[in-house]
Enzyme design. Sequence first.
Site, PDB file in Angstrom:
ATOM      1  N   TYR A   1      39.653  33.871  42.736  1.00 17.94           N
ATOM      2  CA  TYR A   1      38.460  34.590  43.176  1.00 17.94           C
ATOM      3  C   TYR A   1      37.724  33.798  44.253  1.00 17.94           C
ATOM      4  CZ  TYR A   1      34.163  37.378  42.544  1.00 17.94           C
ATOM      5  OH  TYR A   1      33.082  38.206  42.728  1.00 17.94           O
TER       6      TYR A   1
ATOM      7  N   SER B   1      30.247  36.788  47.409  1.00 18.30           N
ATOM      8  CA  SER B   1      29.705  36.287  46.150  1.00 18.30           C
ATOM      9  C   SER B   1      29.144  34.897  46.387  1.00 18.30           C
ATOM     10  CB  SER B   1      30.834  36.221  45.107  1.00 18.30           C
ATOM     11  OG  SER B   1      30.499  35.429  43.995  1.00 18.30           O
TER      12      SER B   1
END
Length: 287
Positions: free
Chosen positions: A181, A168
């Site tokens: 995350y 990401s």
Amino acid sequence: MTQDDFDLSAPELSEDDLLVVDDPHFDRDSVALVTGAASGIGRATAVALARNGLTVVGADVDQEGLDDTGAKAEELDAPGRFVGVETDLTDDEDVAAVIEAAAEEGALRYVANVAGMQHIASIPEFPMDRYDLLLDLMLRAPFLVSKLAMPHIRENGDGVGAIANMSSVHGHYATKDKSAYITAKHGIHGLTKAIAAEGEGSLRGFSVSVGYVLTPLMVNQIEDTAEERGLSERQVIENVMLGQARTKEMMTPAQVANLFTFGFSGHGQHLNGADMLWDGGYTTTYE
């Protein structure tokens, strides 16, 4: 720009969305394992690889979602096969079982570690049980999947294969309220490089980093972020998610799946230990 400009539902997959390439290993004798295959990017990746002729084993805790993924592959007349295996990626025995199931279907060559989750909270308020679950699912499980899959890939006659990890923009920089995350995605880059270091050239490792993708998980994240920051959903979309991007449009799951397809193919021969960063300018530009 108004809220009405955004369709907050994941788009349906179509044949025209998916990249199809010629590759000598893209056939039913070659197997790709895709985690998180019951929805979102995982589903799109599983269907895309089946459209490229591969036998695809999809792993997810959601059996009904896996069935829907198989139905979508059939609907799009995928020449490859899809086999769904209900799997808890936080259970070591389940992980070992799905690897063996994939190896039984043919020559296991490709792994797409896609499964993920999100939890929005500041570091002082972050519940440790959610932190542990997120890291187990998004960092420990990809390591174990890779550990168990690498011997099978090496057993193939030419040892050609690849393990791809979903990263990401948050594997490149940090924003607030997503600490677990961000930790997982930074770690996945290290795992990717370690796979490349041990892959002897023929077994490659790479990661895929994108900005915001319109998936069911993203729809939930918009709602959670709005509540956490005291913003409207429109403000989250325009200012938080698309504010820094130069491409003012969310990616689709199919567009991300196509990156996995290209990376696995022979066209990605020199993609090894590196990250495919398709982020619309998030991490390379600023105001």
